[in-house]
Each structure stands twice: as structure tokens, then as C-alpha cells.
Scaffold this motif. Structure first.
Motif, mmCIF file in Angstrom:
data_model
loop_
_atom_site.group_PDB
_atom_site.id
_atom_site.type_symbol
_atom_site.label_atom_id
_atom_site.label_comp_id
_atom_site.label_asym_id
_atom_site.label_seq_id
_atom_site.Cartn_x
_atom_site.Cartn_y
_atom_site.Cartn_z
ATOM 1 N N ARG A 281 0.825 -1.201 0.000
ATOM 2 C CA ARG A 281 0.000 0.000 0.000
ATOM 3 C C ARG A 281 0.869 1.265 0.000
ATOM 4 N NH1 ARG A 281 -3.738 -0.028 4.914
ATOM 5 N NH2 ARG A 281 -4.510 -1.857 3.813
ATOM 6 N N PHE A 282 1.882 1.259 0.865
ATOM 7 C CA PHE A 282 2.775 2.419 0.942
ATOM 8 C C PHE A 282 3.496 2.636 -0.382
ATOM 9 C CE2 PHE A 282 6.819 4.484 1.758
ATOM 10 C CZ PHE A 282 6.465 5.521 2.604
ATOM 11 N N GLN A 283 4.066 1.558 -0.926
ATOM 12 C CA GLN A 283 4.805 1.672 -2.185
ATOM 13 C C GLN A 283 3.898 2.100 -3.333
ATOM 14 O OE1 GLN A 283 5.342 -0.565 0.112
ATOM 15 N NE2 GLN A 283 7.410 -1.387 0.097
ATOM 16 N N ALA A 284 2.659 1.634 -3.328
ATOM 17 C CA ALA A 284 1.731 2.002 -4.396
ATOM 18 C C ALA A 284 1.416 3.496 -4.347
ATOM 19 C CB ALA A 284 0.443 1.189 -4.265
ATOM 20 N N ASP B 143 9.749 2.059 9.364
ATOM 21 C CA ASP B 143 8.646 1.882 10.325
ATOM 22 C C ASP B 143 7.339 2.423 9.755
ATOM 23 O OD1 ASP B 143 10.392 0.728 12.085
ATOM 24 O OD2 ASP B 143 10.725 2.541 13.279
ATOM 25 N N THR B 144 7.427 3.556 9.048
ATOM 26 C CA THR B 144 6.229 4.115 8.408
ATOM 27 C C THR B 144 5.685 3.166 7.354
ATOM 28 O OG1 THR B 144 7.060 6.366 8.757
ATOM 29 C CG2 THR B 144 5.321 6.076 7.115
ATOM 30 N N MET B 145 6.592 2.594 6.575
ATOM 31 C CA MET B 145 6.180 1.618 5.565
ATOM 32 C C MET B 145 5.506 0.419 6.219
ATOM 33 S SD MET B 145 9.627 1.754 3.213
ATOM 34 C CE MET B 145 9.130 0.469 2.096
ATOM 35 N N ALA B 146 6.047 -0.042 7.343
ATOM 36 C CA ALA B 146 5.484 -1.205 8.040
ATOM 37 C C ALA B 146 4.073 -0.909 8.557
ATOM 38 C CB ALA B 146 6.405 -1.603 9.197
ATOM 39 N N ARG B 147 3.872 0.320 9.078
ATOM 40 C CA ARG B 147 2.539 0.681 9.585
ATOM 41 C C ARG B 147 1.527 0.750 8.444
ATOM 42 N NH1 ARG B 147 5.494 4.391 12.707
ATOM 43 N NH2 ARG B 147 4.894 6.080 11.284
ATOM 44 N N TRP B 148 1.908 1.370 7.322
ATOM 45 C CA TRP B 148 1.000 1.479 6.172
ATOM 46 C C TRP B 148 0.644 0.097 5.624
ATOM 47 C CZ3 TRP B 148 -0.471 5.554 2.490
ATOM 48 C CH2 TRP B 148 -0.394 6.834 3.052
ATOM 49 N N ASN B 149 1.642 -0.773 5.563
ATOM 50 C CA ASN B 149 1.447 -2.091 4.963
ATOM 51 C C ASN B 149 0.975 -3.136 5.966
ATOM 52 O OD1 ASN B 149 2.339 -0.982 2.550
ATOM 53 N ND2 ASN B 149 4.445 -1.647 2.845
ATOM 54 N N LYS B 150 0.789 -2.707 7.229
ATOM 55 C CA LYS B 150 0.324 -3.597 8.302
ATOM 56 C C LYS B 150 1.207 -4.828 8.430
ATOM 57 C CE LYS B 150 -4.466 -2.018 7.865
ATOM 58 N NZ LYS B 150 -5.888 -2.415 7.647
ATOM 59 N N VAL B 151 2.507 -4.585 8.482
ATOM 60 C CA VAL B 151 3.487 -5.660 8.655
ATOM 61 C C VAL B 151 3.755 -5.834 10.143
ATOM 62 C CG1 VAL B 151 5.841 -6.409 8.187
ATOM 63 C CG2 VAL B 151 4.538 -5.204 6.428
ATOM 64 N N SER B 152 3.505 -7.041 10.645
ATOM 65 C CA SER B 152 3.652 -7.277 12.076
ATOM 66 C C SER B 152 5.100 -7.480 12.492
ATOM 67 C CB SER B 152 2.816 -8.498 12.485
ATOM 68 O OG SER B 152 3.215 -9.637 11.734
ATOM 69 N N PHE C 283 11.988 2.154 -4.197
ATOM 70 C CA PHE C 283 10.871 1.842 -3.303
ATOM 71 C C PHE C 283 10.138 0.569 -3.704
ATOM 72 C CE2 PHE C 283 10.717 6.169 -1.357
ATOM 73 C CZ PHE C 283 10.570 5.759 -0.037
ATOM 74 N N VAL C 284 10.083 0.288 -5.013
ATOM 75 C CA VAL C 284 9.297 -0.850 -5.490
ATOM 76 C C VAL C 284 10.090 -2.141 -5.324
ATOM 77 C CG1 VAL C 284 8.165 -1.838 -7.514
ATOM 78 C CG2 VAL C 284 8.050 0.603 -7.090
ATOM 79 N N GLY C 285 9.391 -3.226 -4.986
ATOM 80 C CA GLY C 285 10.046 -4.512 -4.796
ATOM 81 C C GLY C 285 10.602 -5.087 -6.086
ATOM 82 N N GLU D 295 12.232 10.352 1.967
ATOM 83 C CA GLU D 295 13.489 9.988 1.326
ATOM 84 C C GLU D 295 13.567 8.472 1.236
ATOM 85 O OE1 GLU D 295 15.970 10.065 -0.852
ATOM 86 O OE2 GLU D 295 16.372 12.068 -0.040
ATOM 87 N N THR D 296 14.290 7.948 0.229
ATOM 88 C CA THR D 296 14.390 6.496 0.087
ATOM 89 C C THR D 296 15.328 5.921 1.139
ATOM 90 O OG1 THR D 296 16.257 6.550 -1.452
ATOM 91 C CG2 THR D 296 14.062 6.758 -2.389
ATOM 92 N N PRO D 297 14.974 4.792 1.741
ATOM 93 C CA PRO D 297 15.860 4.174 2.737
ATOM 94 C C PRO D 297 17.238 3.841 2.183
ATOM 95 C CG PRO D 297 13.677 3.180 2.792
ATOM 96 C CD PRO D 297 13.716 4.058 1.590
ATOM 97 N N PHE D 298 17.310 3.504 0.895
ATOM 98 C CA PHE D 298 18.602 3.130 0.314
ATOM 99 C C PHE D 298 19.572 4.306 0.312
ATOM 100 C CE2 PHE D 298 15.886 -0.191 -1.329
ATOM 101 C CZ PHE D 298 16.688 -1.309 -1.229
ATOM 102 N N TRP D 299 19.073 5.485 -0.036
ATOM 103 C CA TRP D 299 19.959 6.650 -0.012
ATOM 104 C C TRP D 299 20.340 7.003 1.418
ATOM 105 C CZ3 TRP D 299 19.995 11.621 1.995
ATOM 106 C CH2 TRP D 299 21.016 12.451 1.516
ATOM 107 N N LEU D 300 19.397 6.904 2.352
ATOM 108 C CA LEU D 300 19.696 7.193 3.763
ATOM 109 C C LEU D 300 20.742 6.227 4.311
ATOM 110 C CD1 LEU D 300 16.062 7.881 5.034
ATOM 111 C CD2 LEU D 300 17.874 9.571 4.688
#
Length: 565
Positions: free
Chosen positions: A1-4, A291-300, A215-217, A272-277
Motif C-alpha cells: 500500500r505504501f509503495q503504491a 517503520d512508516t512503511m510497516a505501519r501502512w502495509n500492516k506488517v507485524s 521503493f518498489v520490490g 526519502e528512500t531508505p537506500f539513499w539514507l
């Protein structure tokens, strides 16, 4: 969801790049025109047709080789051509044929333009006709030169300052410079502001490509990167729509510039992209984004940057000795792409494909408004035909292979160019369909050459190979407008040149190796062997670290160069 959400927000702004790249097709239109005359007209004559004003004659004036005769209120009779005018010495009755003496004069009273289609263009605004016509023909090439320079500058800045900041700046720049173009006060300020607009538009397209790629897998990366260009094509369709609705060039430019204003207002929300950071060792900031990506995507299951970094450091330490021996021994440059005959031939072929793809893309796009019929519908269809072509490219390159897809579509585009030459000029519908087919076939080839180039070269020069190919692509985009102008020499000259280049590229591509299902090579020796012996290449086992984090990092490195149109 976040990546989309991030993906569609980013590629939405790519439409503005397509908009500004092709905006000049209507903004710099040269309508019918003749020299102005000194005084008020009382009657106008064109062959056997008479009228009380010039505006009533435009529909009858189909050939620029014929003059228009006008009689002024003071009795003077003038013959008006496009770039000259003459005054009849004997002013009796107004007749079209005149055998007496004439006095020639330059067009010092300006020009009269046909405003039935366009109320105003940059050509009519600053009289870019006759001896100033070359200035009008420089509008698109100077823009494309800005595209070339902007891609280089902003691509480097994005690596230094981050993707997020560059996306902010270039998005705002497209809006600001796009609006500023509409309020330029002369031709030179117009070209300068358009040049700056080209730089930020190109910069955005380059950085947005990298941004969504990071960002995309992995599974969706090919489709996601290819369809950035689909949104570019949607921008071309918007140009056709706005051009049909708005016929004053500066209003037209403002409407095009505000088309993507919603993104400009919310682009500051993009992270910002995690890879650049991670590459900048800003681990806490990278963890916040993850962490933001995990919350958006509901990753436990949480993802810890510290664990990723420890694995990466172990991989780097295990390969440090080998890497130091290979990378520090020699700094690679452009000459390594010509290190032996196999690689040199490969490089020349790849560069030719990049150049041909860009040349054909813009020749078909820019010349679509000159095909006859409704020029707005023509451009809309030329943009719309790109949408399915990228789907076909994605499917074919994974099913048939990169080379086996590239060859037939390059040769097909050459055959279509030849076919168009034999279609009678009054068959407008057939000509338009053939041009759509040509744009489709060249679009498929243009879409897959980036990935194919990355797979043809080893790790040590992969980014260099893709970067140099991308530069050849931009050279093709600079040359394309001049190629279109050759229609004045022979109407089929642009198609002939594109056809020859496409046929030559297709034939040379036969000598390239297929890379589908093959492991990425790491050295020039392995890459050379892939071209000489397909079997040994396919059975060759890659070095131990090719499946580790190092190769994943390298894959992202090679994807930092965009197939910027």
C-alpha cells in the motif's frame, strides 16, 4: 500500500515531463502569413475570388507560391507574398494578372497571419518567419539540449543531496518555469526560460525513475520502471487535449503548467528512500521510513536497520580483498567499453539502438501534427498508442527474450517507414494508422533497451554503459527536430532516415547475445565470453558474492540512470 501510494504520486508528475517535452508542437505553429501593407485595405483579390478583408481569403489560399493582391483606400495596389511585397506602378482597376512595372519592398510593416486555428503562437508573437524562421526552428532543439544537461546535473545532485530534495525542487521548478514561460517578454527570454524548464523536467524524470525503483520490490521493478514512461505518454495526450481547447499560446502554456499542480502542493510529503539514507549512514532516519512503511502495509514483523547493516558489513568484509584488487587496480572509464573487438562492437550497436529509439520516438511524435486530418487527434493517438506498447514490451522481453523482442520490432519499424512512403497522401486515416504502428514498434524497442544494456555489461562498467547509452538517447532527441524539418526538402526524408537507422540497428542486434535467464557478469572477460560462447556463458557460475547484498547494492547502482526521453 505504501509503495503504491509513493509510486503513483511520483509518476503522476511524470505527466508534466511529457507535457513540456511536446508542448512546442502547437505553441510554435507557423500559420499562413503574408507581408503587411501600409494603410487600410478596401478590397482583396486572389485569382478570381474577391473579398473586403484578408481574413476572408485565408481559406482560399492553399499554395504559398501564389500572391494576394490588395487595393488600399488611397488607391495603391500591392502584391503580397510571404516574405516580400511589390507595389504596382500603375494603379487602375484591381486585377490579379499584371504585366506592368512593380517596385519591390521588404516586409517593414510586419506580417498578417491566419488566426482561424490559432489566435496567437510564439511565431506570430515575435514574427519568427522568413529571415527569422531559423529562430523558430531552434525552439525544440534548445529545449532538448536543456534535457540533456539537466539529466546530468540533477542525476549527480540526487546522489549527493538525496532524491527527496531534488524531487521537491524540480517539481516546483516545473510549475514556476512553466508559468514564467507564458510571461516572457521576447524570444530570447522565452528560449532561456524554456531551457531552464527543460533542465528541471529532465531532472525530475531521471530522479523519479530512481526514486520509484528504490521503493518498489524486485518482482514489480521491471513493470514499475517501464510504466513511468506510460505516464509520460499520458502527458502527450494532455497536450493534444489542451491544444484543441485553448488557441492562444500563453494561455495554453499556463493550462499545461497547472495540470499537475496538485502534486506540487503535496510532494513535500514524500519520504526519502531508505537506500539513499543507508548509503549516507543516516540509520535513524532510514529506520523511521521503514517503520512508516510497516505501519501502512500492516506488517507485524518489524524490520531493523541494524540487523541489515550487520549482514551487509559481513558481506562487504568477506569480499573486501577481491574488490580491492579489482576496483582499486584500475579506475574504469569510457574506453573500457571498447576494450576488445567483442565489447566494442556491442557498445556501438547498443549506442545505435539508444540513438535510433530516441530519434524515431520524437520523429513520429513531432511530425504527427503534419499528417493531415485533425492534428490534435493525431497527437492524442500517437501518445495513446504508447500505453499498450510498454505492456507488450514487458511480456515479450520475459517470454521471448530481450534480443528476440528487440530485433523484430526494430525491423518492423523500418518496414513501416517504407510502407508509409507508398501510401497515397490523400489516404489520411491509413497514414495515421501506419504512423501509430511505427510509434508502437519503436516504443517497444525504446522501452526495453535500458534493461538489456544493463544485462549486456559486467558490474564494473554497467553504470557507465547505461549512462553512455542514455546520453546517446538524448543526442537523438536533440537531432530529432532537425530531422523533422527535413520534410521541407522531401516529405518522406525523416521517415527514410529513421527507417535506415532502425534497419541497421535491427541487423546489428542479431550479433548481440541473449541475456534472458543468464547471470549478471562481473568482469569484462565474462562479458566477452558471453558473446563468444553462449553455452559456456549460460553454464558459468557467478562469483560467490553475486547473490549477496553486494549484488543487490550494485543492482540499485546500475538503476540510477534513467531512460530519460
Amino acid at each position: 500500500r505504501f509503495q503504491a501510494c509513493v509510486y503513483f504520486a511520483s509518476v503522476f508528475q511524470a505527466m508534466s515531463c511529457g507535457i513540456h517535452y511536446l508542448a512546442s508542437v502547437f505553441m510554435a505553429v507557423t500559420p499562413n502569413f503574408v507581408c503587411g501593407f501600409p494603410g487600410n485595405v478596401s478590397s482583396v483579390l486572389f485569382h478570381n475570388s474577391s473579398a473586403s478583408s484578408i481574413e476572408d481569403i485565408w481559406t482560399l489560399w492553399t499554395s504559398t507560391e501564389n500572391y494576394i493582391a490588395v487595393q488600399l483606400e488611397n488607391g495603391e495596389i500591392w502584391e503580397l507574398d510571404q516574405c516580400s511585397r511589390s507595389k504596382r506602378e500603375v494603379s487602375l482597376d484591381l486585377t490579379y494578372e499584371y504585366k506592368g512595372n512593380k517596385s519591390a519592398f521588404p516586409c517593414s510593416d510586419g506580417f498578417l497571419y491566419d488566426d482561424t486555428k490559432w489566435k496567437s503562437t510564439v511565431v506570430t508573437q515575435w514574427d519568427l518567419v522568413c529571415d527569422r524562421e531559423w529562430l523558430a526552428k531552434l525552439i525544440q532543439p534548445t529545449f532538448m539540449l536543456g534535457v540533456l544537461i539537466g539529466a546530468v546535473i540533477f542525476g549527480d545532485i540526487a546522489d549527493r543531496l538525496g532524491r527527496q530534495r531534488v524531487i521537491w525542487f524540480t517539481s516546483a521548478g516545473q510549475f514556476v518555469f512553466g508559468i514564467a514561460v507564458a510571461f516572457t517578454f521576447d524570444y530570447y527570454s522565452f528560449v532561456i526560460v524554456r531551457f531552464l524548464l527543460a533542465m528541471v523536467s529532465s531532472g525530475y524524470l531521471v530522479v523519479a525513475f530512481v526514486y520509484v525503483t528504490e521503493f518498489v520490490g524486485i518482482k514489480a521493478r521491471t513493470w514499475a520502471s517501464m510504466h513511468v514512461h506510460a505516464f509520460f505518454a499520458m502527458g502527450i495526450m494532455i497536450v493534444a487535449l489542451v491544444g484543441f481547447l485553448v488557441r492562444t499560446w500563453w494561455v495554453y502554456q499556463i493550462f499545461l503548467s497547472i495540470a499537475t499542480l496538485p502534486f506540487v502542493l503535496c510532494c513535500w510529503m514524500l519520504p526519502e528512500t531508505p537506500f539513499w539514507l543507508l548509503s549516507e549512514e543516516r540509520y535513524e532516519d532510514a529506520q523511521k521510513v521503514i517503520d512508516t512503511m510497516a505501519r501502512w502495509n500492516k506488517v507485524s514483523t518489524p524490520c531493523k536497520v541494524s540487523e541489515l547493516c550487520s549482514v551487509q558489513k559481513d558481506d562487504l568484509a568477506s569480499d573486501r580483498t577481491d574488490d580491492d584488487e579489482t576496483s582499486s587496480a584500475k579506475k574504469h572509464n569510457i574506453l573500457d567499453l571498447f576494450c576488445n573487438w567483442q565489447i566494442a562492437r556491442r557498445t556501438i550497436t547498443v549506442w545505435l539502438i539508444w540513438f535510433t529509439g530516441s530519434l524515431g520516438y520524437y520523429v513520429f511524435s513531432l511530425s504527427s501534427v503534419s499528417l493531415g486530418g485533425n492534428e490534435y487527434l493525431n497527437l492524442f493517438l500517437i501518445g495513446a498508442v504508447e500505453l499498450p506498447c510498454y505492456i507488450i514490451a514487458c511480456v515479450a522481453m520475459d517470454k521471448l527474450g530481450r534480443r528476440n523482442t528487440l530485433i523484430p520490432f526494430l525491423i518492423l519499424s523500418a518496414l513501416i517507414c517504407v510502407l508509409i512512403m507508398f501510401i497515397p497522401q490523400d489516404f489520411n486515416t491509413l497514414i495515421i494508422l501506419a504512423n501509430m504502428a511505427g510509434k508502437f514498434s519503436i516504443g517497444v524497442a525504446f522501452g526495453l533497451i535500458y534493461l538489456y544494456t544493463a544485462e549486456l555489461y559486467p558490474t564494473i562498467v554497467r553504470s557507465l554503459a547505461v549512462g553512455s547509452g542514455s546520453m546517446m538517447c538524448r543526442v537523438g532527441s536533440v537531432v530529432a527536430p532537425f530531422c523533422v524539418y527535413l520534410r521541407s526538402v522531401w516529405i518522406f526524408m525523416p521517415l527514410l532516415l529513421v527507417g535506415i537507422m532502425a534497419l541497421l540497428s535491427g541487423i546489428l542486434t542479431i550479433m548481440l547475445p541473449e541475456t534472458l535467464g543468464k547471470p549478471l557478469t562481473n568482469t569484462l572477460v565474462e562479458a566477452t565470453e558471453m558473446g563468444r560462447n553462449k553455452k559456456s556463458c549460460s553454464e558459468k557460475t557467478p562469483p560467490a558474492h553475486s547473490g549477496t547484498a553486494l549484488e543487490k547494492i550494485e543492482m540499485f547502482g546500475q538503476e540510477r540512470v534513467s531512460t530519460d526521453k
